[in-house]
Write a protein that holds these residues in place. Structure first.
Motif, PDB file in Angstrom:
ATOM      1  N   SER B  17       0.836  -1.208   0.000  1.00  0.00           N
ATOM      2  CA  SER B  17       0.000   0.000   0.000  1.00  0.00           C
ATOM      3  C   SER B  17       0.864   1.248   0.000  1.00  0.00           C
ATOM      4  N   ILE B  18       1.851   1.265   0.890  1.00  0.00           N
ATOM      5  CA  ILE B  18       2.734   2.441   0.968  1.00  0.00           C
ATOM      6  C   ILE B  18       3.499   2.610  -0.349  1.00  0.00           C
ATOM      7  N   LEU B  21       1.212   4.010  -2.899  1.00  0.00           N
ATOM      8  CA  LEU B  21       0.948   5.428  -2.656  1.00  0.00           C
ATOM      9  C   LEU B  21       2.092   6.291  -3.195  1.00  0.00           C
ATOM     10  N   TRP B 127       2.284  -2.260  10.615  1.00  0.00           N
ATOM     11  CA  TRP B 127       1.096  -1.413  10.485  1.00  0.00           C
ATOM     12  C   TRP B 127       1.172  -0.147  11.333  1.00  0.00           C
ATOM     13  N   VAL B 130       2.292   1.880   8.611  1.00  0.00           N
ATOM     14  CA  VAL B 130       1.365   1.981   7.485  1.00  0.00           C
ATOM     15  C   VAL B 130       0.177   2.895   7.807  1.00  0.00           C
ATOM     16  N   LEU B 134      -0.834   6.309   5.885  1.00  0.00           N
ATOM     17  CA  LEU B 134      -2.084   6.295   5.128  1.00  0.00           C
ATOM     18  C   LEU B 134      -2.953   7.489   5.529  1.00  0.00           C
ATOM     19  N   LEU B 221      -7.470   6.102  -1.425  1.00  0.00           N
ATOM     20  CA  LEU B 221      -7.965   4.785  -1.039  1.00  0.00           C
ATOM     21  C   LEU B 221      -7.810   3.792  -2.187  1.00  0.00           C
ATOM     22  N   VAL B 224      -4.516   1.794  -2.184  1.00  0.00           N
ATOM     23  CA  VAL B 224      -4.511   0.869  -1.044  1.00  0.00           C
ATOM     24  C   VAL B 224      -5.375  -0.348  -1.369  1.00  0.00           C
TER      25      VAL B 224
END
Lengths: 247, 274
Positions: B17-18, B21, B127, B130, B134, B221, B224
């Motif tokens: 996800s990171i 992004l 997390w 994360v 986020l 979003l 992610v």
């Protein structure tokens, strides 16, 4: 007192001289017009003032401070805003976002704050612009999906949220009907009453006469006449180059 | 207590996800980077060397990796001021391969044999990075600064003439994105406790772009969601065994035909709101 002064401004592209030794002054708080046939150098003049082009020769000063060689965003921050001949709105943004995006002040923290909380001043400015330009009903619509006349108003409103002291308008009433043009004229008079200085390029002579105290006529990059609209209308060179013979 | 299989997937999703992004942030100024695995590699190697050789605490080492990557992003961002579209994509691709070869031939970090000796981060430790990141991106994309980035993407000339410093905005986006990818790298290194140049190849960069394209490139979003989907889809398709990669490709094509903006966008979120 003059807000903006151009001295001997020349702009060449290869062998073509788009602006030739142009000298003129814009008085503070006045509406000045620039007219002339297509290709006369009107938009080039705007591009030189805003830093999009660098003049080959000459000096451009805003309140005595030279603008030549400054990056466009610096010139904008010194108080020069503009609208474009072909409307240039941001396709991904709503009307409201257009009114927030070019605002300044408050430093990095204000710039990073979510739009809903980004300080009272920018929001108030955007609200005022929304009100003043009759854009409230379109607040959350994508700007580029709106009718032409509304898009013109969004562009104007966006330029004003940067709080400029000089506003350059490139054919503001092109494509507008009579009513829209009349209401724009009223709006512009209001802005000037608050101290804004306007320079506008326009082909609609009726609009120019209604608004401008002073008109400069360009032809092939050269200033061929200056004066009140009524005065330049009678100058033979202007009639030949641009207005034509009526009747 | 969750199974180590589930923990592995969750950690992977967080890290991806990171990383996704980081592509998304560069896309905000209208640029496509095919070399973000290189920033990830820099973050991973910097953080690992710091924890293994110098005994630096893991969070501090990961932060240092982010700084090193961020500075590198600034350097790489300069060509991006002149190149755009496919040309910039090519340049970043070249940069990615260059960085990979650099680590391949760097003996100090083991070259092709890779580098190990790191302490393992827990799933919670992953997390803990994360979630705040986020939240940061989700908040940032509602700001005036983010609007300014999008203005550069939509019409750079107009943005500049309206007073936005487009050079600073582009360089800033590149640097921030590189720092994000660097953090993803640091997390990756301290989750797998082994890194090798091959882990940061073109496949990795492509995967980051794919997560954004699939999940949605208009709101944070999206990437992610895309990263999660990319991690989970092969697992979900496991029942068709050998055909799963082909099936995955087909699903991808269908989704992109139906939703070219990606699965998640503002309109979908509005529609989901009660």
């Amino acid at each position: 007192m003059s807000l903006l002064s151009l001295t001997g401004v020349t702009c060449r592209f290869g062998g073509i001289t788009a602006l030739n030794n142009l000298t003129l002054d814009l008085p503070q708080g006045a509406i000045t017009g620039v007219i002339g046939p297509n290709g006369a150098g009107k938009t080039t003049l705007f591009n030189c003032i805003t830093g999009a082009y660098r003049p080959s020769e000459g000096e451009i000063r805003l309140r005595g401070e030279s603008l030549v060689g400054l990056a466009p965003h610096r010139i904008a921050r010194l108080g020069v805003a503009r609208t474009f001949q072909n409307i240039r709105l941001f396709p991904s943004m709503t009307v409201w976002e257009h009114l927030m995006v070019v605002q300044r002040g408050g430093g990095l923290r204000a710039a990073l704050a979510p739009l809903g909380l980004s300080g009272a001043a920018p929001r108030r400015r955007a609200e005022q612009a929304l009100e003043r330009f009759g854009l409230a009903p379109f607040r959350d619509r994508l700007a580029t999906t709106l009718p032409y006349g509304v898009m013109r108003r969004v562009e104007l409103a966006r330029a004003l949220t940067a709080e400029p002291s000089l506003l350059l308008l490139d054919e503001p009433v092109a494509g507008m009907n009579h009513e829209e043009a009349a209401s724009l004229a009223t709006l512009l008079h209001g802005l000037v009453a608050e101290g804004l200085t306007l320079l506008l390029i326009e082909h609609d002579m009726g609009f120019v006469e209604q608004l401008c105290q002073q008109v400069h006529v360009l032809d092939f990059g050269t200033l061929i006449a200056s004066g009140t609209p009524a005065e330049v209308r009678r100058i033979p060179a202007v009639i030949d180059a641009y207005l034509g013979v009526e009747g | 207590m969750i199974s180590s299989y589930a923990a592995g997937l969750l950690a992977e999703i967080g890290i991806a996800s990171i990383a996704a992004l980081s592509v998304y942030v560069i896309l905000a100024v209208g640029q496509l980077s095919l070399g973000n695995a290189a920033f990830m590699a820099c973050g991973a190697y910097t953080a690992s060397v710091l924890t293994v050789e110098h005994g630096v605490p893991i969070p501090l080492a990961i932060a240092a990796g982010a700084v090193v990557s961020g500075v590198l992003g600034l350097v790489v961002g300069f060509p991006a001021l002149r190149l755009r579209g496919i040309y910039l994509a090519m340049a970043t691709l070249g940069f990615g391969e260059m960085t990979r070869s650099f680590f391949l031939s760097l003996d100090a970090t083991g070259g092709a044999a890779g580098y190990s000796g790191m302490q393992r981060l827990s799933l919670g430790g992953i997390w803990a990075w994360v979630l705040p990141l986020l939240a940061l991106v989700l908040l940032a994309e509602r700001s005036r600064l983010w609007l300014a980035l999008n203005a550069v993407r939509d019409d750079e000339t107009a943005a500049r003439l309206l007073g936005l410093n487009t050079v600073a905005l582009k360089l800033g986006a590149f640097s921030a994105a590189a720092a994000l990818a660097g953090i993803a790298g640091g997390l990756f290194a301290h989750w797998h406790i082994f890194i090798e140049p091959g882990a940061f190849n073109l496949d990795r960069s492509t995967e980051m772009v794919l997560a954004v394209v699939l999940g949605g490139s208009t709101i944070a979003l999206g990437p992610v969601f895309g990263a999660a989907a990319l991690a989970l889809a092969p697992e979900a398709l496991r029942f068709i065994a050998d055909w799963r990669l082909a099936a995955f490709g087909a699903v991808l094509i269908v989704i992109l035909l139906l939703r070219p903006q990606g699965i998640i966008d503002k309109r979908l979120l509005r529609a989901l709101k009660p």
